[in-house]
Motif scaffolding. Structure first.
Motif, PDB file in Angstrom:
ATOM      1  N   THR A  63       0.849  -1.193   0.000  1.00  0.00           N
ATOM      2  CA  THR A  63       0.000   0.000   0.000  1.00  0.00           C
ATOM      3  C   THR A  63       0.888   1.248   0.000  1.00  0.00           C
ATOM      4  N   GLY A  64       0.251   2.409   0.047  1.00  0.00           N
ATOM      5  CA  GLY A  64       0.993   3.668  -0.008  1.00  0.00           C
ATOM      6  C   GLY A  64       1.228   4.261   1.368  1.00  0.00           C
ATOM      7  N   SER A  66       3.592   7.311   3.898  1.00  0.00           N
ATOM      8  CA  SER A  66       4.993   7.658   4.157  1.00  0.00           C
ATOM      9  C   SER A  66       5.759   6.499   4.804  1.00  0.00           C
ATOM     10  N   THR A  67       5.060   5.694   5.613  1.00  0.00           N
ATOM     11  CA  THR A  67       5.728   4.555   6.241  1.00  0.00           C
ATOM     12  C   THR A  67       6.141   3.530   5.186  1.00  0.00           C
ATOM     13  N   GLY A 157      -3.092   3.643   9.409  1.00  0.00           N
ATOM     14  CA  GLY A 157      -3.287   5.059   9.717  1.00  0.00           C
ATOM     15  C   GLY A 157      -4.413   5.274  10.704  1.00  0.00           C
ATOM     16  N   ARG A 165      -6.651  13.472   4.986  1.00  0.00           N
ATOM     17  CA  ARG A 165      -5.709  13.380   3.867  1.00  0.00           C
ATOM     18  C   ARG A 165      -6.435  13.108   2.558  1.00  0.00           C
ATOM     19  N   ARG A 166      -7.537  12.359   2.661  1.00  0.00           N
ATOM     20  CA  ARG A 166      -8.259  11.976   1.447  1.00  0.00           C
ATOM     21  C   ARG A 166      -9.417  12.904   1.130  1.00  0.00           C
ATOM     22  N   GLU A 184      -7.414   3.055   9.825  1.00  0.00           N
ATOM     23  CA  GLU A 184      -7.549   2.873   8.379  1.00  0.00           C
ATOM     24  C   GLU A 184      -6.408   1.985   7.904  1.00  0.00           C
ATOM     25  N   LYS A 225      -0.519   6.570  16.880  1.00  0.00           N
ATOM     26  CA  LYS A 225      -1.187   5.524  16.100  1.00  0.00           C
ATOM     27  C   LYS A 225      -1.553   4.313  16.965  1.00  0.00           C
TER      28      LYS A 225
END
Ligand code: F6P
Length: 255
Positions: A63-64, A66-67, A157, A165-166, A184, A225
């Motif tokens: 998945t996408g 920053s981590t 997330g 963010r979305r 998420e 988190k």
């Protein structure tokens, strides 16, 4: 200063594994919230874990975020296995190219010296657009491969951060709030108990696919988190978690 530090990281890992009731936990020393450089360690630790799980014909979904971008950059040597492929687990074009799942899949493949495929589908599609994209043979080719993934590496997330963010609509945000979504992952929003509240409309792995994938590695650090990690750990017992000391201590003390 963390009290748990005195007893060592191994001890934290054991405690956290018991508390979350999952297969394996890796904890990187430090707190991502205080030191962004920690992301590099989190990435490298996850990358080493990935290399140890890859075998011939591995199909890796990523998945996408920053981590996950740090995970891709953490891969320092090619995989020795043959016929390995990396793909984005779900469609979804984030705002920043560096942290899009497509970019991360390509970067990981470049470093592992294996193949990759890209998925060109936004996660903000309307129902009609989604249905027509699902008919597209090119998309179908990729999603069929994704559905047979045997290794999934995904970021975790907070529901509120990700909704922000979305740019989710006020209606969806209201739904997330009223149903108490806290986490998420791969396009799904979950409650603390791990129940699905909302799913982004996009292509790629379904929740059933997720349950079927033999090896899943969730990666997230930072005390903020903690609750999201607790929620995601409810989804699958065989999950492997890579986190930092900051999140680990927060979970052990508060949840
Ligand atoms: O948007 C992709 C994604 O992996 C989400 O599923 C996850 O919640 C988020 O990124 C994590 O992002 P970050 O690592 O930047 O906190």
């Amino acid at each position: 200063e963390y009290i748990y530090k005195l007893r060592g990281i191994k001890d934290i890992e054991e405690k956290l594994k018991k508390k979350l009731n999952i297969h394996e936990v890796k904890v990187v020393p430090g707190n991502l919230e205080e030191n962004q450089y920690m992301m590099v360690d989190l990435g490298k630790t996850t990358a080493a874990l990935i290399l140890s799980k890859i075998h011939d014909n591995s199909i890796i979904g990523v998945t996408g975020g920053s981590t996950m971008a740090a995970v891709a950059h953490g891969i320092e040597k090619p995989s020795k296995s043959n016929n390995v492929i990396v793909l984005p687990a779900r469609g979804g074009i984030g705002k920043e190219v560096e942290s899009q799942a497509n970019t991360i899949a390509a970067e990981m493949a470049r470093r592992l010296k294996c193949q990759y495929q890209l998925l060109h589908a936004s996660d903000t599609l309307g129902q009609q657009a989604l249905e027509s994209i699902l008919q597209d043979p090119e998309i179908q080719k990729v999603t069929n491969v994704i559905k047979t993934a045997d290794l999934l590496v995904f970021g975790i997330g907070r529901a509120d951060t990700m909704a922000d963010r979305r740019d989710l609509s006020p209606e969806v945000i209201e739904k997330l709030n009223s149903h108490k979504a806290v986490a998420e992952a791969f396009g799904f929003y979950f409650t603390r108990e791990g129940d699905i509240v909302y799913e982004m409309k996009t292509v790629g792995i379904s929740y059933c696919d997720f349950q079927r994938i033999s090896t899943v590695i969730g990666v997230a650090g930072g005390a903020n988190k903690a609750e999201a990690i607790v929620a995601i750990s409810k989804l699958k017992k065989s999950m492997i978690l890579v986190t930092d000391e900051g999140a680990a201590v927060e979970i052990l003390e508060k949840y």
